[in-house]
Scaffold this motif. Sequence first.
Motif, PDB file in Angstrom:
ATOM      1  N   TYR A 251       0.614  -1.250  -0.117  1.00 28.46           N
ATOM      2  CA  TYR A 251       0.023  -0.149   0.110  1.00 28.46           C
ATOM      3  C   TYR A 251       0.917   1.261   0.130  1.00 28.46           C
ATOM      4  O   TYR A 251       0.617   2.124  -0.659  1.00 28.46           O
ATOM      5  CB  TYR A 251      -0.940  -0.035   1.276  1.00 28.46           C
ATOM      6  N   GLY A 252       1.942   1.518   0.792  1.00 30.37           N
ATOM      7  CA  GLY A 252       2.860   2.291   0.948  1.00 30.37           C
ATOM      8  C   GLY A 252       3.562   2.709  -0.395  1.00 30.37           C
ATOM      9  O   GLY A 252       3.827   3.732  -0.842  1.00 30.37           O
ATOM     10  N   THR A 253       4.032   1.596  -1.082  1.00 32.29           N
ATOM     11  CA  THR A 253       4.549   1.574  -2.315  1.00 32.29           C
ATOM     12  C   THR A 253       3.830   2.304  -3.592  1.00 32.29           C
ATOM     13  O   THR A 253       4.311   2.891  -4.370  1.00 32.29           O
ATOM     14  CB  THR A 253       5.120   0.406  -2.908  1.00 32.29           C
TER      15      THR A 253
ATOM     16  N   THR B 257       1.196   4.177  -3.189  1.00 35.78           N
ATOM     17  CA  THR B 257       0.881   5.373  -2.752  1.00 35.78           C
ATOM     18  C   THR B 257       2.088   6.398  -2.995  1.00 35.78           C
ATOM     19  O   THR B 257       1.960   7.584  -3.708  1.00 35.78           O
ATOM     20  CB  THR B 257       0.626   5.360  -1.384  1.00 35.78           C
ATOM     21  N   TYR B 258       3.175   5.953  -2.998  1.00 36.35           N
ATOM     22  CA  TYR B 258       4.442   6.456  -3.146  1.00 36.35           C
ATOM     23  C   TYR B 258       4.606   6.816  -4.611  1.00 36.35           C
ATOM     24  O   TYR B 258       4.776   7.969  -4.929  1.00 36.35           O
ATOM     25  CB  TYR B 258       5.528   5.958  -2.455  1.00 36.35           C
TER      26      TYR B 258
ATOM     27  N   GLU C 230       1.922   9.020  -6.036  1.00 37.93           N
ATOM     28  CA  GLU C 230       2.083  10.555  -5.574  1.00 37.93           C
ATOM     29  C   GLU C 230       3.190  11.039  -6.457  1.00 37.93           C
ATOM     30  O   GLU C 230       3.214  12.077  -6.833  1.00 37.93           O
ATOM     31  CB  GLU C 230       2.339  10.786  -4.204  1.00 37.93           C
TER      32      GLU C 230
ATOM     33  N   LYS D 204       2.397  13.640   1.793  1.00 38.42           N
ATOM     34  CA  LYS D 204       1.995  12.442   1.307  1.00 38.42           C
ATOM     35  C   LYS D 204       2.964  11.411   1.181  1.00 38.42           C
ATOM     36  O   LYS D 204       2.921  10.300   1.253  1.00 38.42           O
ATOM     37  CB  LYS D 204       1.120  12.377  -0.062  1.00 38.42           C
ATOM     38  N   LYS D 205       4.339  11.762   0.393  1.00 37.39           N
ATOM     39  CA  LYS D 205       5.370  11.249   0.259  1.00 37.39           C
ATOM     40  C   LYS D 205       5.820  10.441   1.463  1.00 37.39           C
ATOM     41  O   LYS D 205       6.384   9.440   1.467  1.00 37.39           O
ATOM     42  CB  LYS D 205       6.344  11.937  -0.619  1.00 37.39           C
TER      43      LYS D 205
ATOM     44  N   SER E 203       3.691   7.864   3.097  1.00 33.39           N
ATOM     45  CA  SER E 203       3.888   6.539   2.174  1.00 33.39           C
ATOM     46  C   SER E 203       5.109   5.968   2.628  1.00 33.39           C
ATOM     47  O   SER E 203       5.277   4.565   2.847  1.00 33.39           O
ATOM     48  CB  SER E 203       3.938   6.868   0.878  1.00 33.39           C
TER      49      SER E 203
END
Length: 229
Positions: A84-86, A88-89, A92, A189-190, A193
């Motif tokens: 999920y974090g990847t 999103t990163y 963004e 946001k980054k 993430s």
Amino acid sequence: MLQDIFAAIPLGIFLAFLLGPVFFVLLETAAIKGFRAALCFDLGVIIADIVFLSIAYFSTNKLLTSIKDDPALFIFGGAILATYGTITYVKEKKALPKTEGVEVRKLKKSDVLGLMVKGFLLNFVNIGVLGFWLGLIIVFGPQLKMDPDRLLVFFSTVLLTYFVIDLLKILLAKKLNHKLTPKRIYLFKKAISILIIVFGAILISRGLFPSELEQLEHQMENIMPEKSK
């Protein structure tokens, strides 16, 4: 009952300030999308906590302990968080704003359910949350004589306190909204993430190297008393 309520309030405050992916995403949602969006997200988180509490209460301690310590679940939950974090990163990174005059997107009615589901899943995939509620049941259950009414009052107070503190956090984060330029939103946001990826990696490491991490925790516990002397 009043004694149970007063005992639960500090626990709810502590829970509200536990640093984890939910904590940071809640602040991000409040600052960028506003109060209503963060409230929907937080309701999803609370629902996940209620589900975990129900599992902890209605299941046997032996079963829950085996689930809590299952390395596969740590790896699974960590992998979901990291993925999920990847995503999103990367998302963004592609959406880097070109100008400073872009407005922050307001919440639409269709986003309400999505935000609640996001809060639920982000909390639910973290198996450490199950361990936390299980620990509270084991510690406070006997003190409350496993009385269903007392347990209901105690844990309802914990969740209510947690929710009230979250509302205060949302209101404070919302005040940052007018200071957020598109560039700052992108960086914010980054950073969130990256934090989620880190939390996912920690969960995965707990699943892959449980004995090594347990030894490290014992070593740290032994070092801390020596330093305090």
